[in-house]
Scaffold this motif. Structure first.
Motif, PDB file in Angstrom:
ATOM      1  N   PRO A 263       1.052  -1.501  -0.276  1.00 48.01           N
ATOM      2  CA  PRO A 263       0.122  -0.062   0.570  1.00 48.01           C
ATOM      3  C   PRO A 263       0.746   1.267   0.564  1.00 48.01           C
ATOM      4  O   PRO A 263       1.988   1.369   0.358  1.00 48.01           O
ATOM      5  N   THR A 264       0.546   2.269  -0.596  1.00 42.42           N
ATOM      6  CA  THR A 264       0.540   3.295  -0.573  1.00 42.42           C
ATOM      7  C   THR A 264       0.055   4.708  -0.083  1.00 42.42           C
ATOM      8  O   THR A 264      -1.389   4.728  -0.149  1.00 42.42           O
ATOM      9  N   TYR A 265       0.674   5.525   0.901  1.00 40.47           N
ATOM     10  CA  TYR A 265      -0.668   6.372   2.105  1.00 40.47           C
ATOM     11  C   TYR A 265      -0.048   7.886   1.541  1.00 40.47           C
ATOM     12  O   TYR A 265       1.124   8.333   1.205  1.00 40.47           O
ATOM     13  N   ARG A 266      -0.922   8.301   1.634  1.00 42.52           N
ATOM     14  CA  ARG A 266      -0.652   9.930   1.092  1.00 42.52           C
ATOM     15  C   ARG A 266      -1.717  10.751   2.125  1.00 42.52           C
ATOM     16  O   ARG A 266      -3.041  10.441   2.596  1.00 42.52           O
ATOM     17  N   TRP A 267      -0.746  11.290   2.747  1.00 45.02           N
ATOM     18  CA  TRP A 267      -1.772  12.432   4.195  1.00 45.02           C
ATOM     19  C   TRP A 267      -1.654  13.987   3.298  1.00 45.02           C
ATOM     20  O   TRP A 267      -1.008  13.897   2.659  1.00 45.02           O
TER      21      TRP A 267
ATOM     22  N   GLU B 194       6.370   4.679   7.546  1.00 43.78           N
ATOM     23  CA  GLU B 194       6.636   3.496   6.429  1.00 43.78           C
ATOM     24  C   GLU B 194       5.033   2.848   6.173  1.00 43.78           C
ATOM     25  O   GLU B 194       4.596   2.753   5.491  1.00 43.78           O
ATOM     26  N   GLU B 195       4.793   2.746   7.651  1.00 42.72           N
ATOM     27  CA  GLU B 195       2.973   2.308   8.163  1.00 42.72           C
ATOM     28  C   GLU B 195       1.932   3.109   7.167  1.00 42.72           C
ATOM     29  O   GLU B 195       0.939   3.020   7.489  1.00 42.72           O
ATOM     30  N   GLY B 196       2.349   4.774   7.252  1.00 45.19           N
ATOM     31  CA  GLY B 196       1.505   5.408   7.174  1.00 45.19           C
ATOM     32  C   GLY B 196       1.026   6.229   8.427  1.00 45.19           C
ATOM     33  O   GLY B 196      -0.205   6.741   8.265  1.00 45.19           O
TER      34      GLY B 196
ATOM     35  N   CYS C 230      -6.662  10.534   5.480  1.00 43.34           N
ATOM     36  CA  CYS C 230      -5.540  10.492   4.865  1.00 43.34           C
ATOM     37  C   CYS C 230      -6.093   9.053   3.568  1.00 43.34           C
ATOM     38  O   CYS C 230      -7.311   8.474   3.360  1.00 43.34           O
ATOM     39  N   THR C 231      -5.180   9.012   2.735  1.00 41.77           N
ATOM     40  CA  THR C 231      -5.313   7.903   1.067  1.00 41.77           C
ATOM     41  C   THR C 231      -4.512   6.547   1.259  1.00 41.77           C
ATOM     42  O   THR C 231      -3.451   6.951   0.501  1.00 41.77           O
ATOM     43  N   ILE C 232      -5.003   5.575   1.129  1.00 42.63           N
ATOM     44  CA  ILE C 232      -4.385   4.307   0.821  1.00 42.63           C
ATOM     45  C   ILE C 232      -4.302   3.847  -0.181  1.00 42.63           C
ATOM     46  O   ILE C 232      -6.104   3.157  -0.008  1.00 42.63           O
ATOM     47  N   SER C 233      -3.815   3.438  -1.178  1.00 38.54           N
ATOM     48  CA  SER C 233      -4.132   3.043  -2.308  1.00 38.54           C
ATOM     49  C   SER C 233      -3.034   2.046  -2.610  1.00 38.54           C
ATOM     50  O   SER C 233      -2.129   1.704  -2.001  1.00 38.54           O
ATOM     51  N   TYR C 234      -3.676   0.602  -3.529  1.00 33.39           N
ATOM     52  CA  TYR C 234      -3.140  -0.811  -3.707  1.00 33.39           C
ATOM     53  C   TYR C 234      -3.606  -0.375  -4.479  1.00 33.39           C
ATOM     54  O   TYR C 234      -4.717  -0.597  -5.229  1.00 33.39           O
TER      55      TYR C 234
ATOM     56  N   GLN D 169      -9.152   3.893  -0.003  1.00 37.34           N
ATOM     57  CA  GLN D 169      -9.527   4.276   0.035  1.00 37.34           C
ATOM     58  C   GLN D 169      -9.248   5.007   1.339  1.00 37.34           C
ATOM     59  O   GLN D 169      -8.504   5.584   1.171  1.00 37.34           O
ATOM     60  N   THR D 170      -9.968   6.525   1.312  1.00 38.98           N
ATOM     61  CA  THR D 170      -9.835   7.646   2.106  1.00 38.98           C
ATOM     62  C   THR D 170     -10.361   7.733   3.408  1.00 38.98           C
ATOM     63  O   THR D 170     -12.038   7.652   3.418  1.00 38.98           O
ATOM     64  N   PHE D 171      -9.917   8.119   4.255  1.00 36.70           N
ATOM     65  CA  PHE D 171     -10.345   8.144   5.890  1.00 36.70           C
ATOM     66  C   PHE D 171     -10.053   9.979   5.618  1.00 36.70           C
ATOM     67  O   PHE D 171      -9.122  10.444   5.848  1.00 36.70           O
ATOM     68  N   HIS D 172     -11.263  10.413   6.930  1.00 31.83           N
ATOM     69  CA  HIS D 172     -10.830  11.716   7.502  1.00 31.83           C
ATOM     70  C   HIS D 172     -11.424  12.042   8.932  1.00 31.83           C
ATOM     71  O   HIS D 172     -11.918  11.715   8.972  1.00 31.83           O
TER      72      HIS D 172
END
Length: 499
Positions: free
Chosen positions: A86-90, A104-106, A123-127, A136-139
């Protein structure tokens, strides 16, 4: 293939929790709370599945973080997701010069959380799933808070001088000596007010320097003892820690001023000034810090002080966040006073959270009028409809009156006149004008002249010559043929009885 979602072990941050606020915020499973795991590695799991949609939005709810917390981490997802690579973007809602620190764990890291760190984060987690990108994006709505508790200390020092320059040097020297106590007790010391008064014993040669000192128990690593506590117990741990630190700081300050009875301050041109400690007292306070208020949002701690959001403020020693008055605004979290609009500009309503809400007075008046238009229409429109309805009723009434009050004789005359005109036009027979003394002078007779044929005038002249000197009997009008096309002559006899 998507893996099942489990309630995983969370972060080493027991001082963090998500307030669901209302049912169904985190989905239909009806979670009562998020279980956060401490460093000890406690875990919990529930069966579940990741969403099938390639992109989904989730509202994780309100997150409360105690101010000046030690290293704190916010997970990208409130539940552990077992996905490959997975990749994370805050992202933060508003632009902020301070870069976000992500592991690294987001996990989003906060160190010594402050009021300015409050805000909206996502935060958006992409895979990849079967070769297709899934995200998926969590607010999160993050709010700083603190538990009320502090200590006010009043210090009295005797001195031979009462000058601001020497007083500032003395306070600087005193603060330097107290830094070691701050580190040992994990608290914060702040000088709030200082005043110089003449001594009652010798007003001309002696002065009293009054110093007020505030002690906050939320110094660096103040919550170190509560890190290993479960989220359900963290509030109780905070309370115990604050009460323990209160007693420890009180004893430490009393011992410090017994050991440091006098302070010798030197300067250019003067051998030195001695400040002698005469009195010390303590007062425990239960109030919110500046920029915080008891808003009752945190159900686990109803007396806790929540940071004031944009559009509100909290002055010193206030327990509530108040909306910014008209003509002011606040754009950040935890402000003490709102900012005034420039150039005599005002805001339309209290609680402005942006400078763009400041408008000129004319614009405000125009907007006020626009807002009042619906109310004016609501008042005027029924009145206009009532007037129109009344006008229609009156019009119908007068029309009916004119129709029924018209003369029956006039209606009969109009009907006879129309019949006579039709007959005359059909047979092309002119009607002679009324003669003196004849009944033709009555209003019931009408004379019609058909000029549609050129021979009409000629025939009429011949008839008049023929009948001149020999008038027809009274009551018996004769009609002569006008053209040769009609051989027959129509005679109308007066059937009225003559006397």
């Amino acid at each position: 293939m998507l893996h099942p979602v489990q309630w995983g072990r969370m972060l080493c941050a027991p001082r963090f929790w998500v307030d669901l606020g209302e049912p169904g915020v985190l989905g239909a499973v009806g979670m009562l709370t998020l279980v956060l795991c401490s460093c000890s590695g406690q875990t919990a799991s529930v069966p579940g599945h990741l969403p099938d949609s390639p992109s989904q939005e989730h509202k994780a709810g309100l997150v409360f973080i105690h101010m000046d917390s030690s290293l704190y981490s916010l997970p990208c997802s409130p539940k552990e997701m077992e996905v490959a690579d997975p990749t994370y973007r805050w992202v933060r809602e508003r632009a902020d010069p301070k870069s976000l620190s992500v592991t690294e764990e987001g996990h989003l890291l906060f160190q010594h959380f402050q009021a300015s760190d409050s805000g909206n984060y996502s935060c958006t987690i992409s895979y990849m799933d079967h070769g297709l990108p899934v995200s998926q994006t969590f607010h999160y709505n993050v709010f700083g808070y603190h538990m009320p508790g502090g200590l006010e200390t009043l210090l009295l020092f005797q001195s031979k001088l009462c000058e601001d320059e020497w007083t500032k040097r003395f306070l600087w020297d005193l603060q330097e000596r107290l830094q070691q106590l701050e580190t040992e007790q994990r608290c914060k010391l702040q000088f709030t007010t200082t005043s110089c008064l003449p001594s009652l014993n010798n007003p001309s040669d002696e002065f009293i320097i009054q110093v007020q000192l505030e002690v906050s128990f939320f110094g660096p690593n103040w919550d170190e003892h509560c890190k290993s506590q479960h989220v359900e117990m963290v509030i109780d741990c905070y309370r115990e820690t604050i009460q323990h630190n209160l007693e420890q700081v009180r004893l430490a300050l009393t011992r410090f001023f017994k050991e440091h009875k006098s302070f010798h301050v030197t300067g250019a041109g003067i051998s030195g000034i001695i400040f002698t400690n005469e009195f010390i007292s303590f007062l425990e306070i239960k109030q919110c810090n500046m920029g915080y208020g008891q808003t009752k949002q945190l159900q686990r701690c109803l007396d806790c002080c929540i940071v004031c959001p944009p559009g509100t403020f909290s002055p010193p020693k206030s327990l509530q966040c108040s909306s910014c008055p008209i003509g002011t605004y606040s754009m950040i979290y935890g402000v003490t006073f709102c900012t005034l609009c420039k150039d005599d500009m005002i805001t339309q309503v209290p609680g402005a959270s942006s400078v763009t809400e400041c408008v000129t007075e004319r614009t405000e008046q125009a907007v006020s009028i626009i807002h009042r238009i619906p109310l004016l229409l609501l008042i005027i429109l029924p009145l206009l409809l009532a007037i129109n309805f009344l006008f229609i009723l009156i019009s119908c009434y007068w029309f009916q009156q004119e129709y029924w009050m018209s003369s029956p004789t006039a209606s009969k005359k109009a009907g006879i006149s129309r019949v006579t005109e039709m007959v005359t036009k059909f047979f092309r027979i002119p009607r002679e004008g009324p003669k003196p003394g004849s009944p033709a002078a009555d209003d019931n007779d009408t004379s019609l002249l058909d000029t549609s044929h050129p021979d009409t005038s000629t025939s009429q002249g011949s008839d008049e010559e023929h009948t001149h000197g020999a008038p027809s009997p009274p009551g018996t009008p004769n009609f002569a043929a006008l053209t040769d096309e009609g051989p027959a002559v129509l005679e109308l006899e007066d059937r009225r009885d003559t006397p």
